[in-house]
Design a protein around this motif. Structure first.
Motif, PDB file in Angstrom:
ATOM      1  N   ALA A   1     -15.857 -24.995 -40.917  1.00 32.05           N
ATOM      2  CA  ALA A   1     -17.137 -25.447 -41.486  1.00 32.05           C
ATOM      3  C   ALA A   1     -18.214 -24.405 -41.212  1.00 32.05           C
ATOM      4  O   ALA A   1     -18.059 -23.552 -40.346  1.00 32.05           O
ATOM      5  N   ILE A   2     -19.310 -24.510 -41.961  1.00 34.77           N
ATOM      6  CA  ILE A   2     -20.463 -23.645 -41.697  1.00 34.77           C
ATOM      7  C   ILE A   2     -21.103 -24.117 -40.390  1.00 34.77           C
ATOM      8  O   ILE A   2     -21.308 -25.310 -40.202  1.00 34.77           O
ATOM      9  N   GLY A   3     -21.375 -23.173 -39.483  1.00 30.46           N
ATOM     10  CA  GLY A   3     -21.921 -23.553 -38.181  1.00 30.46           C
ATOM     11  C   GLY A   3     -23.295 -22.965 -37.948  1.00 30.46           C
ATOM     12  O   GLY A   3     -23.790 -22.131 -38.713  1.00 30.46           O
ATOM     13  N   LEU A   4     -23.930 -23.435 -36.876  1.00 26.11           N
ATOM     14  CA  LEU A   4     -25.251 -22.964 -36.470  1.00 26.11           C
ATOM     15  C   LEU A   4     -25.091 -22.288 -35.111  1.00 26.11           C
ATOM     16  O   LEU A   4     -24.601 -22.898 -34.168  1.00 26.11           O
TER      17      LEU A   4
ATOM     18  N   ASP B   1     -28.631 -30.687 -37.931  1.00 30.66           N
ATOM     19  CA  ASP B   1     -28.803 -32.127 -38.120  1.00 30.66           C
ATOM     20  C   ASP B   1     -29.692 -32.764 -37.063  1.00 30.66           C
ATOM     21  O   ASP B   1     -30.215 -33.849 -37.257  1.00 30.66           O
ATOM     22  N   LYS B   2     -29.837 -32.068 -35.933  1.00 31.20           N
ATOM     23  CA  LYS B   2     -30.694 -32.625 -34.881  1.00 31.20           C
ATOM     24  C   LYS B   2     -32.097 -32.083 -35.093  1.00 31.20           C
ATOM     25  O   LYS B   2     -32.354 -30.914 -34.829  1.00 31.20           O
ATOM     26  N   VAL B   3     -32.999 -32.917 -35.618  1.00 30.14           N
ATOM     27  CA  VAL B   3     -34.341 -32.412 -35.924  1.00 30.14           C
ATOM     28  C   VAL B   3     -35.432 -33.095 -35.116  1.00 30.14           C
ATOM     29  O   VAL B   3     -36.591 -32.719 -35.203  1.00 30.14           O
ATOM     30  N   ALA B   4     -35.084 -34.100 -34.327  1.00 33.91           N
ATOM     31  CA  ALA B   4     -36.118 -34.782 -33.534  1.00 33.91           C
ATOM     32  C   ALA B   4     -35.463 -35.448 -32.337  1.00 33.91           C
ATOM     33  O   ALA B   4     -34.260 -35.736 -32.350  1.00 33.91           O
ATOM     34  N   LEU B   5     -36.253 -35.669 -31.305  1.00 36.86           N
ATOM     35  CA  LEU B   5     -35.770 -36.380 -30.125  1.00 36.86           C
ATOM     36  C   LEU B   5     -35.992 -37.878 -30.321  1.00 36.86           C
ATOM     37  O   LEU B   5     -37.045 -38.288 -30.803  1.00 36.86           O
ATOM     38  N   THR B   6     -34.992 -38.680 -29.951  1.00 34.85           N
ATOM     39  CA  THR B   6     -35.188 -40.125 -30.013  1.00 34.85           C
ATOM     40  C   THR B   6     -36.162 -40.526 -28.908  1.00 34.85           C
ATOM     41  O   THR B   6     -36.431 -39.741 -27.993  1.00 34.85           O
ATOM     42  N   ALA B   7     -36.656 -41.755 -29.006  1.00 35.49           N
ATOM     43  CA  ALA B   7     -37.634 -42.238 -28.020  1.00 35.49           C
ATOM     44  C   ALA B   7     -37.050 -42.144 -26.612  1.00 35.49           C
ATOM     45  O   ALA B   7     -37.732 -41.734 -25.671  1.00 35.49           O
TER      46      ALA B   7
END
Lengths: 222, 341
Positions: free
Chosen positions: A132-135, A208-214
């Motif tokens: 897969a395409i990776g980061l 895909d991880k663009v924000a921290l959860t509460a």
């Protein structure tokens, strides 16, 4: 096949139309003005090709990764066009197009700048994406063992970091920096990419991880 | 004329069909509230990612609900602003490409004009002119509305929007996001006499409001109560919620009446998410009845962001439709700069 392809994942507006024989392209650096420029340019291109949208077989779009906003403009436009004319959509990863544009056989490493000090990358073997395409951070970008072709704009942006890693490696740098719509037309014709209805269009963000959860924000504070 | 409306300015994807003869034919909404709850607030990037997944399925559902096809459409209206730039671009892209493909025009709608005109979708509907109280999570404004595109801002919040104050206070009281509606439910069971919170700017001549201090007052009250009682029990929490709601409602009711008095207008129109608040509605209705004034609300389902108000506002502005082509969005856009249709 009669197709239209659009890519708005970079600071270029890249459009291509084919009637199955001839290819008409529009490739222009627009910065962030994709919304302002895309439909007028498409209108001229269809006119030049003598094609009506409704006579096409599918709408092809650069699925990502790339600029988040750019990707959504492209996908949104593709969806609207396909939905209006009851056409299927074909989404193709941007790095697949870059790999195809090199025209190289054997191993191709495509690495595109992902901002935030990272790159999107994938290895292609005879045109097929391996895994897969990776980061990755440039320091951790996995490099092929054997001779390979390097494409994508990561080289330009992260030259200092990548030079060290590539020294002594058997590779060949191409000047293919970013996806062009004409490449999608060819890929779409090979039948490897599924046709989907407009409602099922997907964007491939990779990041895909663009924000921290509460709870993550809480954990970070303590 | 049949108009498709698309709303994607924040965390709700709304699509609707409005017919200038037959009225509202269909309206579909997807709220992202549950998705953003995990993050304690709206994450703009995630909002955009969700809009693009929802827009086409909601359009299909709308067409099916109305028993119409794309061929029946005469124009596509979309929210051009104000709102989150990335989120607005999703709706704008889909709307413009759809209209381009269908060969029909587009209308870029001002989100707040959509809210302002949404009470006109109710029956009975108000005649112009009226005072509008626009009260939501993003806005709190009093406006004199002389006609479509004839808006005069009479007063507005100088800091937090009323809905924002509800959500922030709820968070402070440990309620899960978005806590505003839950705070209201708890307030209904609270004792209005036990605590009293300040009413900021209540007696000022100006119609401006301020709600950020109220949140601080709640924090102080919580700290003081904890010091005397130890933990805040369920009853005390409800009483604090009630005190907060009493304060907000009194400010909104008083300022609305003052606006009516200053303009000499007889009709008040309430729009925006907080317009669904029961205590606010009761307070406004009582105060208005006593003075022989009329209050109008949008249908309850159209208080939040929705596509119906965009389709309707678009239909009222068909004279400004333009061919689909080059487009842009306006994340910041002053309502008072809108032209008359």
């Amino acid at each position: 096949m009669k197709l239209v392809a659009l890519d708005t994942s970079t600071d270029f507006l890249s459009l291509a139309v084919t009637d199955g024989e001839r290819v008409f392209t529009h490739h222009e650096r627009v910065g962030q003005k994709h919304a302002e420029t895309a439909l007028p340019a498409l209108s001229r291109l269809l006119e030049e090709a003598g094609l009506a949208l409704s006579s096409l077989d599918a709408v092809v779009y650069g699925q990502g990764p790339g600029s988040f906003t750019g990707l959504r403009i492209g996908c949104g436009l593709a969806q609207g066009l396909a939905f209006s004319a009851n056409l299927p959509l074909i989404g193709i990863p941007t790095l697949d197009a870059v790999a195809a544009q090199t025209g190289a056989s054997g191993t191709v490493l495509v690495a595109m700048d992902a901002r935030m000090g990272q790159v999107y990358a994938a290895v292609y073997q005879d045109g097929r994406c391996q895994g897969a395409i990776g980061l990755f951070s440039p320091e951790a970008l996995p490099l092929p063992e054997d001779a390979f072709t390097l494409a994508g704009d990561a080289w330009q942006v992260h030259e200092a970091l990548l030079t060290g890693r590539l020294t002594g490696r058997p590779f060949n740098r191409t000047d293919v920096l970013r996806p062009e719509a004409a490449a999608y037309l060819k890929l779409a014709s090979n039948g490897h990419y599924p046709k989907r209805p407009a409602r099922e269009a997907e964007v491939l963000y990779v990041r895909d991880k663009v924000a921290l959860t509460a709870s993550e924000q809480q954990a970070r504070r303590t | 004329m049949l108009v498709l409306g698309i709303e994607t300015s924040c965390d709700e994807t709304g699509v609707a069909l409005y017919d200038t003869e037959a009225g509202l034919l269909a309206h579909q909404l997807h709220t992202q509230m549950a998705m953003h709850a995990r993050y304690g607030g709206v994450v703009p990037e995630l909002a955009s990612r969700d809009h693009i997944r929802r827009a086409i399925p909601l359009m299909e559902a709308c067409l099916a609900e109305a028993g119409r096809t794309l061929k029946d459409l005469d124009a596509v209206a979309y929210t051009r602003g104000p709102g989150l730039g990335g989120a607005l671009l999703v709706g704008a892209s889909v709307a413009n490409a759809l209209a381009f493909g269908l060969g029909i025009p587009v209308v870029g709608v001002h989100h707040l004009e959509g809210h302002l005109l949404s009470p006109l979708l109710a029956d009975p509907k108000p005649d112009f002119p009226f005072v509008a109280l626009l009260v939501s999570g993003g806005h709190t404004q009093l406006m004199a509305v002389h006609g479509i595109g004839q808006y005069e801002i009479l007063g507005e919040t100088l800091d937090d929007a009323a809905g924002e104050a509800f959500d922030k206070t709820a968070k402070l009281l440990g309620l899960p996001y978005p806590g505003g509606p839950m705070l209201s439910r708890l307030a209904e069971e609270g004792d209005p006499q036990r605590f009293t919170l300040p009413r900021p700017m209540l007696h000022a001549d100006s119609l401006d409001m301020s709600f950020s201090g109220l949140k601080t007052a709640v924090l102080t009250l919580v700290t003081q109560t904890q010091a005397t009682l130890g933990e805040i029990d369920e009853t005390t929490r409800k009483d604090i919620c009630r005190a907060f709601q009493e304060a907000i409602v009194e400010v909104l009711v008083t300022k609305s009446l003052k606006a009516l008095r200053q303009t000499g207008m007889k009709r008040l129109v309430v729009a925006g998410g907080v317009g669904a608040n029961k205590q606010l509605r009761a307070g406004l209705d009582t105060a208005a009845a006593r003075r022989g004034l009329e209050v109008f609300y949008p249908p309850l389902s159209l208080c939040t962001d929705n596509g119906a108000m965009i389709a309707y506002a678009g239909a009222m502005r068909l004279s400004q439709r333009s061919p689909a082509g080059s487009f842009g969005v306006a994340p910041r856009w002053d309502l008072t700069t809108l032209p008359r249709p």
